[in-house]
Design an enzyme around this catalytic site. Structure first.
Site, PDB file in Angstrom:
ATOM      1  N   ASP A 132       9.928  -0.867  -0.832  1.00  0.00           N
ATOM      2  CA  ASP A 132       8.659  -1.428  -0.333  1.00  0.00           C
ATOM      3  C   ASP A 132       8.817  -2.935  -0.159  1.00  0.00           C
ATOM      4  O   ASP A 132       9.641  -3.564  -0.831  1.00  0.00           O
ATOM      5  CB  ASP A 132       7.533  -1.204  -1.353  1.00  0.00           C
ATOM      6  CG  ASP A 132       7.068   0.249  -1.425  1.00  0.00           C
ATOM      7  OD1 ASP A 132       7.440   1.041  -0.556  1.00  0.00           O
ATOM      8  OD2 ASP A 132       6.328   0.562  -2.375  1.00  0.00           O
ATOM      9  N   MET A 133       7.986  -3.512   0.712  1.00  0.00           N
ATOM     10  CA  MET A 133       7.990  -4.980   0.836  1.00  0.00           C
ATOM     11  C   MET A 133       6.808  -5.541   0.064  1.00  0.00           C
ATOM     12  O   MET A 133       5.695  -5.037   0.188  1.00  0.00           O
ATOM     13  CB  MET A 133       7.923  -5.388   2.310  1.00  0.00           C
ATOM     14  CG  MET A 133       8.110  -6.876   2.533  1.00  0.00           C
ATOM     15  SD  MET A 133       9.640  -7.543   1.821  1.00  0.00           S
ATOM     16  CE  MET A 133      10.852  -6.954   2.996  1.00  0.00           C
ATOM     17  N   ARG A 182      10.240   1.193   7.682  1.00  0.00           N
ATOM     18  CA  ARG A 182       8.805   1.482   7.720  1.00  0.00           C
ATOM     19  C   ARG A 182       8.121   0.202   8.204  1.00  0.00           C
ATOM     20  O   ARG A 182       8.361  -0.879   7.671  1.00  0.00           O
ATOM     21  CB  ARG A 182       8.305   1.837   6.327  1.00  0.00           C
ATOM     22  CG  ARG A 182       6.797   2.057   6.285  1.00  0.00           C
ATOM     23  CD  ARG A 182       6.268   2.014   4.862  1.00  0.00           C
ATOM     24  NE  ARG A 182       6.928   2.962   4.004  1.00  0.00           N
ATOM     25  CZ  ARG A 182       7.045   2.778   2.681  1.00  0.00           C
ATOM     26  NH1 ARG A 182       6.571   1.697   2.105  1.00  0.00           N
ATOM     27  NH2 ARG A 182       7.652   3.671   1.942  1.00  0.00           N
TER      28      ARG A 182
HETATM   29  C1  LIG Z   1       2.855   4.728   3.956  1.00  0.00           C
HETATM   30  C2  LIG Z   1       2.478   3.294   3.781  1.00  0.00           C
HETATM   31  C3  LIG Z   1       3.325   2.445   3.096  1.00  0.00           C
HETATM   32  C4  LIG Z   1       3.001   1.095   2.949  1.00  0.00           C
HETATM   33  N1  LIG Z   1       3.907   0.242   2.375  1.00  0.00           N
HETATM   34  C5  LIG Z   1       3.628  -1.087   2.334  1.00  0.00           C
HETATM   35  C6  LIG Z   1       4.582  -2.029   1.869  1.00  0.00           C
HETATM   36  O1  LIG Z   1       5.707  -1.695   1.468  1.00  0.00           O
HETATM   37  N2  LIG Z   1       4.228  -3.357   1.856  1.00  0.00           N
HETATM   38  C7  LIG Z   1       2.993  -3.782   2.303  1.00  0.00           C
HETATM   39  O2  LIG Z   1       2.743  -4.989   2.307  1.00  0.00           O
HETATM   40  N3  LIG Z   1       2.095  -2.890   2.748  1.00  0.00           N
HETATM   41  C8  LIG Z   1       2.353  -1.574   2.766  1.00  0.00           C
HETATM   42  N4  LIG Z   1       1.416  -0.709   3.245  1.00  0.00           N
HETATM   43  C9  LIG Z   1       0.020  -1.165   3.462  1.00  0.00           C
HETATM   44  C10 LIG Z   1      -0.180  -1.795   4.819  1.00  0.00           C
HETATM   45  O3  LIG Z   1       0.487  -3.015   4.890  1.00  0.00           O
HETATM   46  C11 LIG Z   1      -1.671  -2.023   5.081  1.00  0.00           C
HETATM   47  O4  LIG Z   1      -2.192  -2.884   4.116  1.00  0.00           O
HETATM   48  C12 LIG Z   1      -2.500  -0.751   5.092  1.00  0.00           C
HETATM   49  O5  LIG Z   1      -1.820   0.319   5.642  1.00  0.00           O
HETATM   50  C13 LIG Z   1      -3.806  -0.976   5.874  1.00  0.00           C
HETATM   51  O6  LIG Z   1      -3.520  -1.301   7.201  1.00  0.00           O
HETATM   52  P1  LIG Z   1      -3.667  -0.265   8.421  1.00  0.00           P
HETATM   53  O7  LIG Z   1      -2.440  -0.366   9.246  1.00  0.00           O
HETATM   54  O8  LIG Z   1      -3.970   1.077   7.909  1.00  0.00           O
HETATM   55  O9  LIG Z   1      -4.821  -0.847   9.330  1.00  0.00           O
HETATM   56  P2  LIG Z   1      -6.235  -1.479   9.036  1.00  0.00           P
HETATM   57  O10 LIG Z   1      -6.545  -2.319  10.239  1.00  0.00           O
HETATM   58  O11 LIG Z   1      -6.308  -2.103   7.685  1.00  0.00           O
HETATM   59  O12 LIG Z   1      -7.150  -0.202   9.018  1.00  0.00           O
HETATM   60  C14 LIG Z   1      -7.420   0.584  10.160  1.00  0.00           C
HETATM   61  C15 LIG Z   1      -8.395   1.683   9.794  1.00  0.00           C
HETATM   62  O13 LIG Z   1      -7.793   2.564   8.850  1.00  0.00           O
HETATM   63  C16 LIG Z   1      -8.730   2.977   7.878  1.00  0.00           C
HETATM   64  N5  LIG Z   1      -8.307   2.461   6.542  1.00  0.00           N
HETATM   65  C17 LIG Z   1      -7.424   1.480   6.296  1.00  0.00           C
HETATM   66  N6  LIG Z   1      -7.280   1.266   4.981  1.00  0.00           N
HETATM   67  C18 LIG Z   1      -8.104   2.116   4.368  1.00  0.00           C
HETATM   68  C19 LIG Z   1      -8.413   2.395   3.015  1.00  0.00           C
HETATM   69  N7  LIG Z   1      -7.853   1.723   1.997  1.00  0.00           N
HETATM   70  N8  LIG Z   1      -9.343   3.369   2.760  1.00  0.00           N
HETATM   71  C20 LIG Z   1      -9.912   4.050   3.774  1.00  0.00           C
HETATM   72  N9  LIG Z   1      -9.656   3.842   5.078  1.00  0.00           N
HETATM   73  C21 LIG Z   1      -8.771   2.889   5.372  1.00  0.00           C
HETATM   74  C22 LIG Z   1     -10.043   2.411   8.331  1.00  0.00           C
HETATM   75  O14 LIG Z   1     -10.675   3.330   9.158  1.00  0.00           O
HETATM   76  C23 LIG Z   1      -9.668   1.197   9.117  1.00  0.00           C
HETATM   77  O15 LIG Z   1     -10.630   0.800  10.021  1.00  0.00           O
HETATM   78  C24 LIG Z   1       1.751   0.628   3.452  1.00  0.00           C
HETATM   79  C25 LIG Z   1       0.910   1.479   4.152  1.00  0.00           C
HETATM   80  C26 LIG Z   1       1.250   2.785   4.330  1.00  0.00           C
HETATM   81  C27 LIG Z   1       0.340   3.672   5.117  1.00  0.00           C
END
Ligand SMILES: Cc1cc2nc3c(=O)[nH]c(=O)nc-3n(C[C@H](O)[C@H](O)[C@H](O)COP(=O)(O)OP(=O)(O)OC[C@H]3O[C@@H](n4cnc5c(N)ncnc54)[C@H](O)[C@@H]3O)c2cc1C
Length: 305
Positions: A132-133, A182
């Site tokens: 993970d980052m 990822r």
């Molecule tokens: C499999 C996976 C691994 C990840 N690994 C890392 C990592 O190693 N390092 C890192 O910095 N980040 C990681 N992340 C988190 C990522 O960086 C984001 O913070 C997170 O995914 C929210 O961004 P989004 O792309 O979903 O879009 P956003 O613009 O945040 O959300 C888009 C839409 O998704 C839905 N949504 C988003 N979050 C939620 C929530 N918590 N509850 C309910 N609905 C929600 C909502 O409908 C929202 O409008 C990971 C995410 C995933 C899915």
């Protein structure tokens, strides 16, 4: 208001006292919506259910604030146990981990020692591992460790964050390693000196990263719950005739579970990130920061107590 709540939850996520208290008191306040359980047995049950629905998994043994060599070694032992469970229980699962849990803040020797132990077990059991980052301060160090390990082991990938300015350059630098990456937006609180402050800019950079990485011929995991990015990806692979085995979608356990199944039914590979363990507090706070609407779960959890 949303911005204030986000900052507040990210601030809480870094609180050591609350982290220690949460460990003692068990999964609470609705955290079980996002965390599969406190033990590997509970996580295995969840993974089997997800696998039965056609979803693959990446499992993460949660750990925040590792301060000693002993704690880092215990974290690595737990990841090895998870790898053995994946093989033993015939789970369709990879492993994800954070380098700080393996001793990144203590010494490079320690983190490499623990990672090599994990990668040896992963190689033996045919399990893929993703680093993970974490926050920007650790990005350079994380990529350095990734490059060292990638030259020794094939079955390792890492994560790049669309909100960082440096990511475009990182994608190009990493290309010579043919990395399995990822791609995410980024979950930490970063300053405008290092990260795009505006969501639209992050989203544009995300699309750019996807296009560059996949056209370089490298495996691309698009980890998002954002429908616009998902639609962009679907369109992109169609236009460029990209094979299904060169990419997958990833989402977090407990978030948009219905959409996860729809994507599987549409024929896409979908992987769910399944965290477990007693150290759930920081992870839970980061999820609340992403979507303050989830605070409703916390309030419900509080009222139940
Ligand atoms: C499999 C996976 C691994 C990840 N690994 C890392 C990592 O190693 N390092 C890192 O910095 N980040 C990681 N992340 C988190 C990522 O960086 C984001 O913070 C997170 O995914 C929210 O961004 P989004 O792309 O979903 O879009 P956003 O613009 O945040 O959300 C888009 C839409 O998704 C839905 N949504 C988003 N979050 C939620 C929530 N918590 N509850 C309910 N609905 C929600 C909502 O409908 C929202 O409008 C990971 C995410 C995933 C899915």
């Amino acid at each position: 208001m949303e911005k204030i709540l986000r900052t507040f939850f990210l601030f809480l996520s870094k609180n050591r006292i609350l982290t220690k208290m949460a460990k003692k008191y068990g999964l609470r306040f609705g955290a079980s919506k996002f965390v599969a359980g406190e033990t590997i047995e509970e996580a295995i049950r969840v993974i089997k259910e997800l696998n039965n629905k056609g979803l693959s998994v990446t499992i993460d043994f949660l750990g925040e604030f590792v301060d000693s060599e002993k704690e880092a070694n215990v974290m690595a032992d737990n990841s090895i146990r998870a790898i053995e469970a994946i093989r033993g229980e015939e789970l369709n699962s990879q492993l994800s981990l954070k380098l700080t849990s393996m001793g990144l803040d203590i010494s490079e020797d320690l983190v490499l020692y623990n990672m090599r132990r994990i990668m040896d077990a992963a190689g033996k059991n045919n399990v893929f591992v993703t680093i993970d980052m974490e926050d920007y301060a650790r990005c350079e160090k994380t990529l350095h460790i990734y490059k060292v390990l990638k030259s020794e082991y094939a079955n390792i990938g890492t994560v790049l964050q669309a909100y960082l300015y440096r990511t475009e350059q990182d994608i190009n630098d990493l290309d010579k390693y043919s990395p399995n990456l990822r791609l995410v937006k980024g979950a930490y609180k970063e300053s405008a000196e290092v990260a795009f402050p505006v969501k639209e800019e992050v989203d544009e950079n995300f699309k750019k990263m996807i296009a560059t990485h996949i056209l370089n011929g490298n495996f691309t995991a698009v980890a998002t719950h954002d429908e616009t990015i998902i639609e962009y990806m679907k369109q992109f692979v169609l236009e460029h005739k990209i094979d299904n085995d060169l990419f997958e979608f990833q989402m977090l356990y407990g978030i948009r579970s219905d959409r996860q199944l729809e994507l599987v039914n549409e024929g896409y590979n979908m992987r769910v990130y399944v965290p477990y363990g007693t150290d759930w507090y920081g992870y839970f706070m980061r999820r609340l920061a992403e979507r303050p609407a989830n605070v409703a779960f916390v309030l419900k959890g509080l009222l139940k107590k």
